[in-house]
Scaffold this active site. Structure first.
Site, short mmCIF file in Angstrom:
data_model
loop_
_atom_site.label_atom_id
_atom_site.label_comp_id
_atom_site.label_asym_id
_atom_site.label_seq_id
_atom_site.Cartn_x
_atom_site.Cartn_y
_atom_site.Cartn_z
N SER A 322 0.61 -1.30 -0.45
CA SER A 322 0.52 -0.14 -0.01
C SER A 322 1.04 1.58 -0.30
O SER A 322 0.32 2.59 0.39
CB SER A 322 -0.90 0.04 0.93
N HIS A 362 -14.76 -0.27 4.79
CA HIS A 362 -14.85 1.53 5.26
C HIS A 362 -15.63 2.14 5.41
O HIS A 362 -15.48 3.36 5.60
CB HIS A 362 -13.54 1.46 4.79
N CYS A 375 -7.19 2.10 2.11
CA CYS A 375 -8.75 1.58 1.47
C CYS A 375 -8.40 0.91 -0.19
O CYS A 375 -8.18 1.68 -1.32
CB CYS A 375 -9.61 1.92 1.43
#
Length: 685
Positions: A322, A362, A375
Site C-alpha cells: 500500500s 470502510h 482502502c
C-alpha cells in the site's frame, strides 16, 4: 715419387679458399658484433640484472584510508599485522623446505603445496603469500631460521578493523584478496595477485581512493638471499580518509529498532540525498573477511536462506504494497480524477469476474480518508479509471523500475509493469483485472527500500527528487565524482511539478496515517509534538487461495512496509522500513517511529530545545544497601584506639525527598545477614 697429377689434385682452388676466408671473416665479425652488443649496447641491461641479483625489493603496503561518520567519529580503522611470504628468487630447493615451513608456521602441508601450485604461473619475482596474521612465535621461528630458510620473508601491513556486531556492515562493505575473475576485469588492471581490494559497499565503490599507493624498500642480499643492508626506501602513500554521510547515533537507533528481524531500514535527508542510516538484516561480521574468511563460515553465509550478504536496503525487490497508493494518489489528483471521486467500501471490488478483497468495510471513502484508511476498494476503482498506461507513466517518472544511482554496488532496479512490458516479456496482452492488483502495490510490481524512500520523500518535497549518496561529494576529486555518476547510473536528481493543492491533500493524508483514528493504519504510532507522517504497506507473498492450502508458517506471512517523513511537507528526514514476513504493517510503522523519534530528539538536543516531559507517576522508593562501622563502647580501649564493629543493612530512599535514609525493618548486623565479617581494629580519630 709423386706425380704432378697427384700434386695438382691436392691443391685447393682459389674459389674454395676465398669462401673459407670470407666465412671466417664473417664469423669473426659476428662474434665482434655480439661482444659489442653484450658489453656496450647491453651494458645497462646486464648491470640492472646484476643489481637485481643482489637487491631485493620488499614492498611497503600502504595503509587503507579510514572511514568516519558525518560528525568525524571514527567508524573503520586499521590495526598493525604481520604476514609471511615466500620468495622464489633464491635458487633454493623449496620442495625440501615445505614440511619444515608448514610445521613452523602451523600450516597444513597439502594446503601450502596447493597455494604454491596456484602461483606457479606468476612471475618468479612475485612473493607468494602463505600466511596472514602470523603470531609472535611464528615470527620468532622465521628469524631463527633465516640461514636455513632464506625464502621466508615477513611484511608489515595494516588490516581493516570494523565495528563489532555488524554495525553498518552492508553500507561499509568489506575487503578481501583480489580474485582471478577480478584480475581479468580491465577495472582491476593495476592490481596483482594477493592485493587487497574492496568487495562490497563503500569499500568497493571508493576502493581507488581508499587503497593508497604501495612503496618499496631496496634490500641488499648476499648469494644466499640473506639481508645485509638497505639501499633505499620509497615510502608508501596512505589511502584517502573518507567522511560518510551516516550519523552513528541514528545508525545505532535504526539497528536497535530493527533488531533481529529480517528486513531493512533506510534513513535519508530528502533535501540532499545524504544517507543518514542504512540497516540490513540479517547481517554479517566484516572482520571475518579482513584476513581470510574460514571456508565453513563462508559456506554458512552463502547458504543461509535469509541471505545475510545481501544488502536488502538496495537489493531486496519486493511488492511495495500500500505504500504505492501515494503514487496512485498523485496520478489520480494530477489527472483530475481523484478530487471528486468517492466510493463506498463494502470489503472489496470485483467487476471482472474475480473479487478483490479489502481488509475492512470502510464505508464512504474519498481521497481525504483513502490514504489513512489505506482502502483497497478505493484504489481498485481509481486504478481502473486511470488504466495501466497512465499508472506506469507516473510511476516511471517518479522512479519505480529504475535504479536511484546510489553510490553502492549491486543496486537493483525493481520492476514497474505495463502493457508494453507484458507483451514484450510474456507475449500476451494486459487484462484490466491485472491493473487492480498493481493499484494497491501488488502483482508484478517490485521496489526496493531505497527506491521507496526516494519516491515518497520526493512526493512530500513537492516533486523534488534527489540522488542518494553515502559519501560527501566535497570529499571526492572532480574526475572521480564525474566517473561515479557514470558508474552508478540512476534516476538521479530531478524536479517533477505537482499541483500545490494536490500536494497538500497527499501530505495531509500521510499525516493522518499516524494520527489516532478509526481505520488509521498507524494511528497507534503517533509521536506527540512531532509532525510525523507516513504510509504503511502490506504485501502478500501468496494468494488467499494458495495460503489456505499451506500450514501458514512464518514464510507465508505478508511482507510489511512503512515509509515515514518528518515534517509532513518538505521533510528533512525520510525513513523506509521493510519487515519481511512481518504480518502486520503497524509493526513496521513502530520501527520507523522509533527512528524518527531518535532523529528529532537529537536535533532538539542540539538546539537545546528538548520538550518537557509529561508528569509521571511518583517514583517508588529505591532500595539501597550499605556497610558501615561504629565504635564498640563495650570493647576495652587500647593504646591504638577503639575497636569498631561492622554493620550491614539495606534501606528504602524516596528519590523526591532530600532526607536521610531511614532504615527498614530489615536492618541487621553483619552476622545476622550472614556476611561472616570478622571484628576488625580500626583507628578512629
Amino acid at each position: 715419387m709423386f706425380s704432378d697429377k697427384a700434386v695438382r689434385g691436392e691443391k685447393i682452388s682459389g674459389i674454395k679458399l676465398a669462401v673459407v676466408q670470407y666465412g671466417i671473416l664473417f664469423m669473426m665479425l659476428a662474434l665482434a658484433a655480439g661482444l659489442w652488443r653484450l658489453q656496450v649496447l647491453g651494458a645497462a641491461n646486464f648491470k640492472l640484472l646484476a643489481e637485481q641479483n643482489r637487491i631485493r625489493k620488499v614492498p611497503i603496503l600502504a595503509p587503507r584510508g579510514k572511514l568516519f561518520d558525518r560528525e568525524n567519529r571514527l567508524i573503520v580503522d586499521n590495526y598493525p599485522s604481520v604476514s609471511c611470504f615466500l620468495i622464489r628468487e633464491q635458487n633454493h630447493n623449496l620442495d625440501a623446505d615445505l614440511p619444515i615451513i608448514a610445521h613452523g608456521l602451523n600450516l597444513d602441508l597439502d594446503q601450502l603445496k596447493a597455494t604454491i601450485k596456484h602461483y606457479r604461473a606468476a612471475p618468479g619475482y612475485q612473493p607468494i603469500p602463505i600466511k596472514d596474521e602470523i603470531t609472535p612465535d611464528e615470527q620468532a621461528f622465521i628469524e631463527a631460521h633465516r640461514n636455513e630458510l632464506p625464502e621466508l620473508e615477513t611484511i608489515d601491513q595494516e588490516r581493516r578493523l570494523y565495528p563489532r556486531d555488524g554495525f553498518a556492515a552492508h553500507l561499509i562493505g568489506y575487503v578481501g584478496e583480489v580474485s582471478e575473475d577480478m584480475l581479468n576485469d580491465p577495472r582491476y588492471a593495476a592490481y596483482e595477485p594477493g592485493d587487497v581490494v574492496g568487495k562490497a559497499g563503500v569499500e568497493q565503490t571508493y576502493d581507488q581512493l581508499l587503497r593508497g599507493q604501495d612503496g618499496a624498500r631496496d634490500v641488499i642480499v648476499d648469494s644466499h638471499g640473506r639481508e645485509v643492508g638497505i639501499l633505499g626506501t620509497q615510502h608508501s602513500v596512505p589511502g584517502q580518509d573518507l567522511r560518510l554521510t551516516i550519523d552513528n547515533d541514528l545508525q545505532r537507533a535504526a539497528e536497535l529498532a530493527l533488531g533481529d528481524r529480517t528486513g531493512a531500514i533506510v534513513a535519508m535527508d530528502p533535501r540532499n540525498g545524504e544517507i543518514l542510516a542504512m540497516v540490513s538484516r540479517p547481517s554479517f561480521d566484516p572482520n571475518a573477511f579482513a584476513v581470510k574468511i574460514d571456508r565453513s563460515e563462508w559456506n554458512k553465509l552463502i547458504t543461509d536462506p535469509d541471505h545475510p550478504l545481501m544488502n536488502k536496503a538496495i537489493q531486496a525487490q519486493l511488492a511495495p504494497g500500500s505504500t504505492f497508493k501515494i503514487l496512485m494518489s498523485v496520478a489520480g489528483l494530477q489527472e483530475g480524477i481523484a478530487q471528486n471521486f468517492k466510493t463506498v467500501c463494502n470489503g472489496g471490488w470485483g467487476p471482472y469476474g474475480f473479487f478483490h478483497h479489502c481488509d475492512e468495510h470502510h464505508g464512504p471513502v474519498d481521497i481525504h480518508n483513502a490514504i489513512p484508511y489505506s482502502c483497497d476498494t478505493y484504489y481498485y476503482q481509481l486504478g481502473d479509471k486511470l488504466g495501466i498506461d497512465r499508472i506506469a507513466r507516473y510511476a516511471k517518472e517518479f522512479g519505480y523500475g529504475q535504479k536511484t544511482g546510489i553510490d553502492l554496488p549491486g543496486e537493483q532496479s525493481g520492476l514497474m509493469p505495463s502493457a508494453q512490458w507484458l507483451m514484450k516479456s510474456y507475449h500476451h496482452r494486459w487484462y484490466p483485472d491485472e491493473t487492480l492488483d498493481v493499484s494497491i502495490g501488488q502483482g508484478a510490481i517490485e521496489a526496493t527500500p531505497i527506491q521507496l524512500a526516494r519516491i515518497i520523500a520526493g512526493i512530500a518535497s513537492d516533486g523534488h527528487m534527489v540522488r542518494p549518496h553515502t559519501v560527501f561529494p566535497d570529499e571526492l576529486p572532480d574526475d572521480f565524482r564525474h566517473a561515479l555518476d557514470d558508474t552508478y547510473p540512476g534516476s538521479g536528481k530531478v524536479d517533477i511539478p505537482i499541483d500545490s493543492a494536490n500536494w497538500e491533500i497527499i501530505t495531509d493524508g500521510m499525516a493522518a496515517v499516524t494520527q489516532p483514528g478509526l481505520y488509521h493504519t498507524a494511528g497507534g504510532e503517533h509521536l506527540e509534538g512531532i509532525d510525523f507522517a507516513g504510509k504503511t504497506g502490506t504485501a502478500q507473498v501468496m494468494s488467499h487461495e494458495a495460503l489456505d492450502k499451506t500450514a501458514k508458517g512464518k514464510v507465508t506471512r505478508p511482507n510489511v512496509w512503512f515509509v515515514g517523513i518528518t515534517p509532513r511537507r518538505n521533510p528533512e528526514l525520510v525513513v523506509a522500513v521493510l519487515f519481511q514476513n512481518g504480518d502486520k504493517s503497524w509493526f513496521a510503522a513502530r520501527i520507523g517511529a522509533r527512528v524518527v523519534a531518535a532523529y528529532v530528539e537529537k536535533q532538539r538536543r542540539r538546539a537545546q530545545n528538548l520538550q518537557p516531559l509529561k508528569a509521571a507517576t511518583p517514583p517508588k522508593p529505591v532500595e539501597v544497601g550499605a556497610i558501615w562501622t561504629s565504635p564498640d563502647d563495650a570493647a576495652q580501649n587500647t593504646a591504638a584506639g577503639q575497636i569498631a564493629r561492622i554493620h550491614a543493612g539495606h534501606f528504602f530512599i524516596d528519590p523526591e525527598q532530600d532526607a536521610s535514609p531511614k532504615p527498614s525493618a530489615h536492618l541487621a548486623t553483619a552476622s545476622q545477614l550472614g556476611l561472616a565479617l570478622p571484628a576488625r581494629r580500626i583507628d578512629l580519630p
